[in-house]
Design an enzyme around this catalytic site. Structure first.
Site, PDB file in Angstrom:
ATOM      1  N   ILE A  14       0.947  -1.206   0.064  1.00  0.00           N
ATOM      2  CA  ILE A  14      -0.160   0.056   0.144  1.00  0.00           C
ATOM      3  C   ILE A  14       0.724   1.250  -0.346  1.00  0.00           C
ATOM      4  CG2 ILE A  14      -1.786   1.164   1.462  1.00  0.00           C
ATOM      5  CD1 ILE A  14      -2.468  -1.452   2.395  1.00  0.00           C
ATOM      6  N   LEU A  37      13.048  -2.156   4.470  1.00  0.00           N
ATOM      7  CA  LEU A  37      13.255  -2.880   3.310  1.00  0.00           C
ATOM      8  C   LEU A  37      13.368  -4.336   3.820  1.00  0.00           C
ATOM      9  CD1 LEU A  37      15.559  -1.106   0.703  1.00  0.00           C
ATOM     10  CD2 LEU A  37      13.014  -1.484   0.781  1.00  0.00           C
ATOM     11  N   ILE A  62      12.139   1.474  12.067  1.00  0.00           N
ATOM     12  CA  ILE A  62      11.458   2.196  13.075  1.00  0.00           C
ATOM     13  C   ILE A  62      11.549   1.940  14.488  1.00  0.00           C
ATOM     14  CG2 ILE A  62       9.641   3.393  11.451  1.00  0.00           C
ATOM     15  CD1 ILE A  62       7.492   1.159  12.551  1.00  0.00           C
ATOM     16  N   THR A 132      -6.103  -0.635  10.409  1.00  0.00           N
ATOM     17  CA  THR A 132      -6.934  -1.672   9.787  1.00  0.00           C
ATOM     18  C   THR A 132      -8.338  -1.739  10.598  1.00  0.00           C
ATOM     19  OG1 THR A 132      -6.893  -3.934   9.483  1.00  0.00           O
ATOM     20  CG2 THR A 132      -5.663  -3.209  11.347  1.00  0.00           C
ATOM     21  N   ASP A 133      -9.253  -2.505   9.654  1.00  0.00           N
ATOM     22  CA  ASP A 133     -10.563  -2.827  10.108  1.00  0.00           C
ATOM     23  C   ASP A 133     -10.297  -4.056  11.179  1.00  0.00           C
ATOM     24  OD1 ASP A 133     -10.064  -5.013   8.359  1.00  0.00           O
ATOM     25  OD2 ASP A 133     -12.001  -4.824   7.305  1.00  0.00           O
ATOM     26  N   GLU A 134      -9.358  -4.696  11.021  1.00  0.00           N
ATOM     27  CA  GLU A 134      -9.114  -5.955  11.941  1.00  0.00           C
ATOM     28  C   GLU A 134      -8.980  -5.760  13.418  1.00  0.00           C
ATOM     29  OE1 GLU A 134      -6.636  -9.090  10.868  1.00  0.00           O
ATOM     30  OE2 GLU A 134      -6.871  -8.809   8.813  1.00  0.00           O
ATOM     31  N   TYR A 157      -1.459  -9.832  15.178  1.00  0.00           N
ATOM     32  CA  TYR A 157      -1.553  -8.979  14.222  1.00  0.00           C
ATOM     33  C   TYR A 157      -2.394  -7.769  14.761  1.00  0.00           C
ATOM     34  CZ  TYR A 157      -2.491  -6.030  10.111  1.00  0.00           C
ATOM     35  OH  TYR A 157      -2.879  -4.655   9.263  1.00  0.00           O
ATOM     36  N   LYS A 161      -1.968  -4.029  16.086  1.00  0.00           N
ATOM     37  CA  LYS A 161      -2.289  -2.972  15.376  1.00  0.00           C
ATOM     38  C   LYS A 161      -3.469  -2.021  16.248  1.00  0.00           C
ATOM     39  CE  LYS A 161      -1.954  -1.488  11.764  1.00  0.00           C
ATOM     40  NZ  LYS A 161      -0.873  -0.649  11.058  1.00  0.00           N
ATOM     41  N   ASN A 256     -14.483 -15.924   0.991  1.00  0.00           N
ATOM     42  CA  ASN A 256     -13.196 -16.394   0.209  1.00  0.00           C
ATOM     43  C   ASN A 256     -13.444 -17.207  -0.891  1.00  0.00           C
ATOM     44  OD1 ASN A 256     -11.824 -14.641   1.984  1.00  0.00           O
ATOM     45  ND2 ASN A 256     -11.493 -16.707   3.476  1.00  0.00           N
TER      46      ASN A 256
HETATM   47  P1  NAD Z   1       3.343  -4.788   3.523  1.00  0.00           P
HETATM   48  O1  NAD Z   1       3.750  -5.847   4.499  1.00  0.00           O
HETATM   49  O2  NAD Z   1       3.231  -4.807   2.216  1.00  0.00           O
HETATM   50  O3  NAD Z   1       4.434  -3.417   3.606  1.00  0.00           O
HETATM   51  C1  NAD Z   1       4.903  -3.077   4.986  1.00  0.00           C
HETATM   52  C2  NAD Z   1       5.929  -2.270   4.709  1.00  0.00           C
HETATM   53  O4  NAD Z   1       6.671  -1.866   6.063  1.00  0.00           O
HETATM   54  C3  NAD Z   1       7.319  -2.911   3.948  1.00  0.00           C
HETATM   55  O5  NAD Z   1       7.837  -1.838   2.912  1.00  0.00           O
HETATM   56  C4  NAD Z   1       8.392  -3.186   5.023  1.00  0.00           C
HETATM   57  O6  NAD Z   1       9.427  -3.187   4.598  1.00  0.00           O
HETATM   58  C5  NAD Z   1       8.085  -1.903   6.007  1.00  0.00           C
HETATM   59  N1  NAD Z   1       8.618  -2.330   7.394  1.00  0.00           N
HETATM   60  C6  NAD Z   1       8.196  -3.131   7.958  1.00  0.00           C
HETATM   61  N2  NAD Z   1       8.826  -3.247   9.106  1.00  0.00           N
HETATM   62  C7  NAD Z   1       9.341  -2.062   9.421  1.00  0.00           C
HETATM   63  C8  NAD Z   1      10.351  -1.513  10.220  1.00  0.00           C
HETATM   64  N3  NAD Z   1      10.612  -1.972  11.451  1.00  0.00           N
HETATM   65  N4  NAD Z   1      11.084  -0.138  10.065  1.00  0.00           N
HETATM   66  C9  NAD Z   1      10.559   0.462   8.594  1.00  0.00           C
HETATM   67  N5  NAD Z   1       9.939  -0.228   7.870  1.00  0.00           N
HETATM   68  C10 NAD Z   1       9.208  -1.399   8.100  1.00  0.00           C
HETATM   69  O7  NAD Z   1       2.205  -3.972   4.121  1.00  0.00           O
HETATM   70  P2  NAD Z   1       0.705  -3.572   3.641  1.00  0.00           P
HETATM   71  O8  NAD Z   1      -0.190  -4.572   3.331  1.00  0.00           O
HETATM   72  O9  NAD Z   1       1.210  -2.474   2.452  1.00  0.00           O
HETATM   73  O10 NAD Z   1       0.100  -2.444   4.624  1.00  0.00           O
HETATM   74  C11 NAD Z   1       0.597  -1.276   5.135  1.00  0.00           C
HETATM   75  C12 NAD Z   1      -0.058  -0.873   6.260  1.00  0.00           C
HETATM   76  O11 NAD Z   1      -1.372  -0.616   5.820  1.00  0.00           O
HETATM   77  C13 NAD Z   1       0.267  -1.495   7.605  1.00  0.00           C
HETATM   78  O12 NAD Z   1       0.050  -0.525   8.590  1.00  0.00           O
HETATM   79  C14 NAD Z   1      -1.192  -2.414   7.695  1.00  0.00           C
HETATM   80  O13 NAD Z   1      -1.222  -2.650   8.893  1.00  0.00           O
HETATM   81  C15 NAD Z   1      -2.170  -1.397   7.028  1.00  0.00           C
HETATM   82  N6  NAD Z   1      -3.368  -2.054   6.341  1.00  0.00           N
HETATM   83  C16 NAD Z   1      -3.126  -2.791   5.460  1.00  0.00           C
HETATM   84  C17 NAD Z   1      -4.176  -3.536   4.766  1.00  0.00           C
HETATM   85  C18 NAD Z   1      -4.171  -4.673   3.514  1.00  0.00           C
HETATM   86  O14 NAD Z   1      -5.310  -5.173   3.194  1.00  0.00           O
HETATM   87  N7  NAD Z   1      -2.895  -5.096   3.170  1.00  0.00           N
HETATM   88  C19 NAD Z   1      -5.539  -3.170   4.988  1.00  0.00           C
HETATM   89  C20 NAD Z   1      -5.621  -1.960   5.986  1.00  0.00           C
HETATM   90  C21 NAD Z   1      -4.606  -1.583   6.712  1.00  0.00           C
HETATM   91  O1  DAU Z   2      -8.920  -6.435   6.813  1.00  0.00           O
HETATM   92  C1  DAU Z   2      -7.488  -5.736   6.778  1.00  0.00           C
HETATM   93  C2  DAU Z   2      -6.402  -6.715   6.589  1.00  0.00           C
HETATM   94  O2  DAU Z   2      -6.695  -7.649   5.612  1.00  0.00           O
HETATM   95  C3  DAU Z   2      -5.125  -5.980   6.828  1.00  0.00           C
HETATM   96  O3  DAU Z   2      -4.884  -5.252   7.873  1.00  0.00           O
HETATM   97  C4  DAU Z   2      -3.908  -7.181   6.817  1.00  0.00           C
HETATM   98  O4  DAU Z   2      -2.723  -6.567   6.690  1.00  0.00           O
HETATM   99  C5  DAU Z   2      -3.956  -8.062   5.459  1.00  0.00           C
HETATM  100  O5  DAU Z   2      -3.175  -8.983   5.412  1.00  0.00           O
HETATM  101  C6  DAU Z   2      -5.267  -8.460   5.265  1.00  0.00           C
HETATM  102  O6  DAU Z   2      -5.679  -9.613   6.421  1.00  0.00           O
HETATM  103  P1  DAU Z   2      -6.346 -10.836   6.183  1.00  0.00           P
HETATM  104  O7  DAU Z   2      -5.868 -11.934   7.140  1.00  0.00           O
HETATM  105  O8  DAU Z   2      -7.943 -10.689   5.918  1.00  0.00           O
HETATM  106  O9  DAU Z   2      -5.545 -11.280   4.559  1.00  0.00           O
HETATM  107  P2  DAU Z   2      -5.326 -12.501   3.959  1.00  0.00           P
HETATM  108  O10 DAU Z   2      -5.161 -11.983   2.419  1.00  0.00           O
HETATM  109  O11 DAU Z   2      -4.178 -13.267   4.683  1.00  0.00           O
HETATM  110  O12 DAU Z   2      -6.433 -13.559   4.020  1.00  0.00           O
HETATM  111  C7  DAU Z   2      -7.951 -13.092   3.349  1.00  0.00           C
HETATM  112  C8  DAU Z   2      -8.852 -14.307   3.852  1.00  0.00           C
HETATM  113  O13 DAU Z   2      -8.438 -15.515   3.174  1.00  0.00           O
HETATM  114  C9  DAU Z   2      -8.967 -14.692   5.379  1.00  0.00           C
HETATM  115  O14 DAU Z   2     -10.049 -14.959   5.499  1.00  0.00           O
HETATM  116  C10 DAU Z   2      -7.842 -15.879   5.324  1.00  0.00           C
HETATM  117  C11 DAU Z   2      -8.184 -16.428   4.036  1.00  0.00           C
HETATM  118  N1  DAU Z   2      -6.815 -17.424   3.495  1.00  0.00           N
HETATM  119  C12 DAU Z   2      -5.772 -16.645   3.217  1.00  0.00           C
HETATM  120  C13 DAU Z   2      -4.604 -17.309   2.875  1.00  0.00           C
HETATM  121  C14 DAU Z   2      -3.273 -16.574   2.818  1.00  0.00           C
HETATM  122  C15 DAU Z   2      -6.990 -18.562   2.862  1.00  0.00           C
HETATM  123  O15 DAU Z   2      -8.250 -19.076   2.769  1.00  0.00           O
HETATM  124  N2  DAU Z   2      -5.942 -19.061   2.255  1.00  0.00           N
HETATM  125  C16 DAU Z   2      -4.783 -18.685   2.214  1.00  0.00           C
HETATM  126  O16 DAU Z   2      -3.932 -19.306   1.923  1.00  0.00           O
END
Ligand code: NAD
Ligand code: DAU
Length: 352
Positions: A14, A37, A62, A132-134, A157, A161, A256
């Site tokens: 993101i 990284l 961080i 996150t919504d989690e 996780y 958060k 899913n």
């Molecule tokens: P990601 O895992 O793809 O990226 C995380 C980034 O943070 C990476 O570039 C990593 O190198 C960096 N990072 C990790 N630890 C670090 C540290 N100690 N110091 C500096 N940098 C560090 O994550 P994402 O999916 O892009 O999520 C980004 C943010 O959005 C997170 O805070 C996550 O909780 C939030 N979020 C994610 C989702 C989702 O669906 N992926 C949804 C809602 C909120």
């Molecule tokens: O809701 C926001 C969150 O969404 C973010 O805060 C997290 O960073 C992000 O990783 C994501 O969390 P989820 O656990 O919902 O995402 P994930 O893609 O891991 O899983 C999505 C759904 O699919 C969940 O119900 C678990 C299921 N799943 C996931 C994996 C990796 C499977 O059934 N099989 C799989 O192999």
């Protein structure tokens, strides 16, 4: 005179879209991308803007308070958009401490640095925490998460958060630090790391490998295209009320199993495979411990207050996403070699 904005986690999924959104939209701003990284951070996500005049990358962790303080003193950011985090629920189950270190301690370190730098005058400053919504836990069959829903995290996780969100609000209430929070639903799109459901299934369909579905596959998530999340962050950063939280989502719930079937259908079309070919790879595996049944965001507040709405439907966004992965196989190969392969074998060999 332009602002300096420090974006943490800008090399991640993101974060890279947020960095790009700001670099393109605000040529007068200086955008500093601070990232450690880790396995999830990848500067290949940003090759198109790496030489932009208003962009600079700084490698830092961080969890290192002294280094973070020095970076704040050097760049004197007016705003922070904090995305750096350990983000994968399954990894948090095997190594919770890493999540406490980055998501909790790392966030507090950034808050300390911002408070110290801005202490004489908070005017025009903002700490935007991306969450996150989690944190709200799980829903049953009905209802939506609003900004007033009580926190009830279940995974390490989401607990980390939730803790970071509480610290951000505490620094506002205690020290007056100007903050804003966004709590977003599941993102998908280009550059998504293939440990998460959608890119993992795209990768496995390409390689004719099983598509692992946890439990009965009826778990439900609310999916938002990543560029729509980046737009929401831009909007809230510039127009949100200080001290407020905004839920971000697309009113787009999918079980899913239905989502993976839609993905298989689109992949078969794009790969010229006989309809039904990819769906044969669907494999039900052991459930995730503490698996939240359903997430669904009520995004009324951001819509009413700031006029926000997503720009693409899920089917469109998924099609753009698949096309991106099909055109970026080299990116996929780079991130799925080495450490990823070790993680994958450990995670899925135990449940298959
Ligand atoms: P990601 O895992 O793809 O990226 C995380 C980034 O943070 C990476 O570039 C990593 O190198 C960096 N990072 C990790 N630890 C670090 C540290 N100690 N110091 C500096 N940098 C560090 O994550 P994402 O999916 O892009 O999520 C980004 C943010 O959005 C997170 O805070 C996550 O909780 C939030 N979020 C994610 C989702 C989702 O669906 N992926 C949804 C809602 C909120
Ligand atoms: O809701 C926001 C969150 O969404 C973010 O805060 C997290 O960073 C992000 O990783 C994501 O969390 P989820 O656990 O919902 O995402 P994930 O893609 O891991 O899983 C999505 C759904 O699919 C969940 O119900 C678990 C299921 N799943 C996931 C994996 C990796 C499977 O059934 N099989 C799989 O192999």
């Amino acid at each position: 005179m332009g602002k300096t904005i420090l974006i943490t986690g800008g090399a991640g999924f993101i974060g890279s879209h947020v960095v790009r959104e700001f670099v393109y939209n605000y040529p007068s701003y200086k955008i500093i991308n601070l990232d450690a990284l880790t396995y999830a951070g990848n500067l290949e996500n940003l090759t198109d803007i790496q030489n932009a005049d208003n962009y600079e990358f700084v490698k830092a962790d961080i969890t290192d308070q002294n280094k973070i303080n020095r970076i704040f003193e050097q760049y004197k950011p007016d705003g922070v958009i904090h995305l750096a985090a350990e983000s994968h629920v399954d990894r948090s189950i095997t190594d919770p401490t890493a999540f406490v270190m980055t998501n909790v301690i790392g966030t507090v370190n950034l808050l300390n640095a911002a408070k110290e730098l801005w202490k004489d005058n908070f005017e025009g400053k903002l700490f935007h925490h991306v969450s996150t919504d989690e944190v709200y836990g799980t829903l049953g069959d009905n209802g939506l998460f609003t900004e007033e829903t009580a926190y009830d995290p279940h995974s390490p996780y989401s607990a980390s958060k939730a803790s970071s969100d509480h610290f951000v609000r505490a620094y506002h209430d205690t020290y007056g630090l100007p903050i804003v929070l966004t709590n977003c639903s599941n993102n998908y799109g280009p550059n998504h790391f293939p440990e998460k459901l959608i890119p993992l299934c795209i990768h496995n369909i390409l390689n004719n490998k099983p598509l692992p579905i946890y439990g009965d596959g009826k778990f439900t998530r609310d999916w938002l295209f990543v560029k729509d999340h980046a737009r929401a962050i831009d909007l809230v950063f510039h127009k949100g009320q200080i001290g407020a939280s905004y839920n971000v989502g697309g009113f787009n719930e999918w079980q899913n199993i239905d989502l993976v079937k839609e993905l298989c259908k689109q992949m078969d079309q794009k790969l010229n495979r006989t309809p039904g070919t990819s769906a044969q790879l669907i494999t039900f595996v052991k459930d995730r411990p503490g698996h939240d049944l359903r997430y669904a965001i009520d995004a009324t507040k951001i819509n009413k207050e700031l006029g926000y709405q997503p720009s693409v439907t899920f089917e469109e966004g998924l099609s753009i996403t698949i096309d991106w992965f099909l055109s970026n196989k080299e990116w996929l190969e780079h991130v799925t070699s080495g450490d990823y392969q070790k993680y994958y074998d450990k995670q899925y060999n135990k449940s298959n």
